[in-house]
Design a protein around this motif. Sequence first.
Motif, PDB file in Angstrom:
ATOM      1  N   GLU A  13       0.820  -1.208   0.000  1.00 28.90           N
ATOM      2  CA  GLU A  13       0.000   0.000   0.000  1.00 28.90           C
ATOM      3  C   GLU A  13       0.858   1.262   0.000  1.00 28.90           C
ATOM      4  N   ASN A  14       0.280   2.351  -0.480  1.00 25.84           N
ATOM      5  CA  ASN A  14       0.963   3.637  -0.462  1.00 25.84           C
ATOM      6  C   ASN A  14       1.199   4.103   0.970  1.00 25.84           C
ATOM      7  N   LEU A  15       2.396   4.596   1.228  1.00 28.80           N
ATOM      8  CA  LEU A  15       2.683   5.170   2.535  1.00 28.80           C
ATOM      9  C   LEU A  15       1.725   6.316   2.819  1.00 28.80           C
ATOM     10  N   ASN A  16       1.478   7.117   1.814  1.00 31.73           N
ATOM     11  CA  ASN A  16       0.510   8.201   1.925  1.00 31.73           C
ATOM     12  C   ASN A  16      -0.802   7.721   1.300  1.00 31.73           C
ATOM     13  N   PRO A  17      -1.813   7.387   2.114  1.00 31.44           N
ATOM     14  CA  PRO A  17      -3.045   6.790   1.570  1.00 31.44           C
ATOM     15  C   PRO A  17      -3.818   7.701   0.641  1.00 31.44           C
TER      16      PRO A  17
ATOM     17  N   GLN B 102       8.517   3.440  -3.576  1.00 31.06           N
ATOM     18  CA  GLN B 102       7.455   4.425  -3.378  1.00 31.06           C
ATOM     19  C   GLN B 102       7.994   5.850  -3.498  1.00 31.06           C
ATOM     20  N   MET B 103       9.181   6.077  -2.971  1.00 26.78           N
ATOM     21  CA  MET B 103       9.754   7.420  -3.039  1.00 26.78           C
ATOM     22  C   MET B 103       9.978   7.830  -4.493  1.00 26.78           C
TER      23      MET B 103
ATOM     24  N   GLY C  68       4.375  11.813  -1.035  1.00 27.52           N
ATOM     25  CA  GLY C  68       3.888  13.133  -0.683  1.00 27.52           C
ATOM     26  C   GLY C  68       4.903  14.003   0.026  1.00 27.52           C
ATOM     27  N   ILE C  69       5.912  13.378   0.642  1.00 33.77           N
ATOM     28  CA  ILE C  69       6.897  14.143   1.418  1.00 33.77           C
ATOM     29  C   ILE C  69       8.214  14.315   0.675  1.00 33.77           C
ATOM     30  N   ASN C  70       8.433  13.525  -0.368  1.00 34.49           N
ATOM     31  CA  ASN C  70       9.692  13.596  -1.113  1.00 34.49           C
ATOM     32  C   ASN C  70       9.510  14.373  -2.414  1.00 34.49           C
TER      33      ASN C  70
ATOM     34  N   LYS D  27       1.448  13.593   9.179  1.00 33.89           N
ATOM     35  CA  LYS D  27       1.486  12.365   9.988  1.00 33.89           C
ATOM     36  C   LYS D  27       2.772  11.588   9.705  1.00 33.89           C
ATOM     37  N   ILE D  28       3.148  11.527   8.433  1.00 31.88           N
ATOM     38  CA  ILE D  28       4.359  10.794   8.047  1.00 31.88           C
ATOM     39  C   ILE D  28       5.596  11.465   8.624  1.00 31.88           C
ATOM     40  N   LEU D  29       5.661  12.794   8.524  1.00 32.20           N
ATOM     41  CA  LEU D  29       6.823  13.528   9.026  1.00 32.20           C
ATOM     42  C   LEU D  29       6.972  13.382  10.535  1.00 32.20           C
ATOM     43  N   VAL D  30       5.887  13.428  11.258  1.00 27.53           N
ATOM     44  CA  VAL D  30       5.944  13.259  12.716  1.00 27.53           C
ATOM     45  C   VAL D  30       6.480  11.881  13.085  1.00 27.53           C
TER      46      VAL D  30
END
Length: 504
Positions: free
Chosen positions: A294-298, A382-383, A389-391, A482-485
């Motif tokens: 699954e995607n890390l960022n849903p 995924q990156m 979403g964060i990269n 949420k991912i960054l935290v």
Amino acid sequence: MKEALNLIWFKRDLRWQDHAPLKLAIADGLPLLGLFIFEDFNSQDPSWSLRHWQAQYHSLVDMQATNKEAFNGILVLEGDSHEIFSEIAEHCVIKGIYSYQETGEDLSYQRDKKLTKLFTEKGILWKELEQNAVQRGRRNRAAWDENWRNFMSQDLDKPNLPAWQYCRPSVKSHLKSKFGISTLLQKRLKNWPTNFQKIGESAAQFRLEDYLTHKIYRNYGAHIGMPHESRSNCSRLSPFFAWGNLSIRQVYQRSIRELENSPFPRDLRAFISRLHWHSHFVQKFEMEESMEFENLNPAFDSLQKETKPALVQAWQNGQTGYPLIDACMRAVKETGYLNFRMRAVLVSFLCHQLWQNWQEGASFLAQQFLDYIPGIHYPQFQMQSGCTGINTIRIYNPVKQSLEKDPEAKFISEWLPELRELPLAFKHQPWMMTAMEQSFYNFELGRDYPHRIVDIYESGAYARDVLWAFRKSAWVRNENQKILVKHTTAIRDPQQRSKKIMQP
């Protein structure tokens, strides 16, 4: 009377040195049986391939060659681990099982849960130790960098191999008769293609010393992104990490010693930072086991991409019509190796230019990589696909990468013999040839080499517009937080973090 003993379970840790579970198991003083199992569930894993088992087999062969006496305490078996441990428990009193924690695919996670239940029912203590500073049960990265540095600075775990107390021979002979490797499997495992680099602890130690002592790393920064030069100028230690022929800590400590008087500190620091990077991504996968599927960022689950099997097949076969892409795919299929930048280019081409979901290629490439590590592979896939979403979204232009990273087309010429006799410019862009030029060089596009399956300028522009617009949505940005935290530390300054990592 049943014999009381301990078990040491080898998995992705096929070495004698810096091995904490082996050290503790021997020091316990009870008879000790070593186990390595070619497990049935691997045949169900779409990311697994024969070359992975071959790497493990030849790592074991090397362990036997370097210490025959200690290897006499190890059984190499084939089958279902639950059945094997159950069988041992029927004939022996298992006091403890020692192993490293494994950050593997979902199938290995389900196996571990099943075994945990079995060991609990049998009253067996399973002592799983931390490996490469990857910690189980973490909810965030608070003080993780400090923990990594402390772990890497600890003394190496040196097992007292001469003190190994062997179990009764009857135990080994019984297990071997029931779960011994079949002749057919052994024949397949013995084959080691000449295009694969040597594997095992001996080869790992030799390569590490050669790389540092002869200052091969001096061109690390310049050549890390180049597909031809990287094959000799990068460390090539990744397969040894994958199968545990070396620990990250061994390489870190040896590199730190080299750094003290290195005439090329910049390149060596860049190399050392990659060791930290390795543990970082495995830690991420440890904390996000669903990343395999699954995607890390849903939020990116709603991004629509139509699966096009013909495009995926052309990508897998190295028949896309883009020389760098095709050379990369043919090289990794033949040798099991590709440098980091070119892996990123392959994934980018699949996910951006071909507009396919990352899941369409993740298992296939995992099968090819001789250095396949789930904790590196899936987060990186995924990156590079742009769905975290964060990269930063990186849509690599394969022509631009070809001209910059393989300017003399050495890599392309090696892996695409059909383009070898063409002038340099056409090796990079054969579609630029006129009909007259094709006739002159006895070359026909579509016959000797495929037409381009996609226009990268159109597809790249489309992917760029969609992805950048999509990542601006409130849903994506909320999930990003949420991912960054969860996965970042308090130190955001790369230079400050690098200084802390380099401290001995």
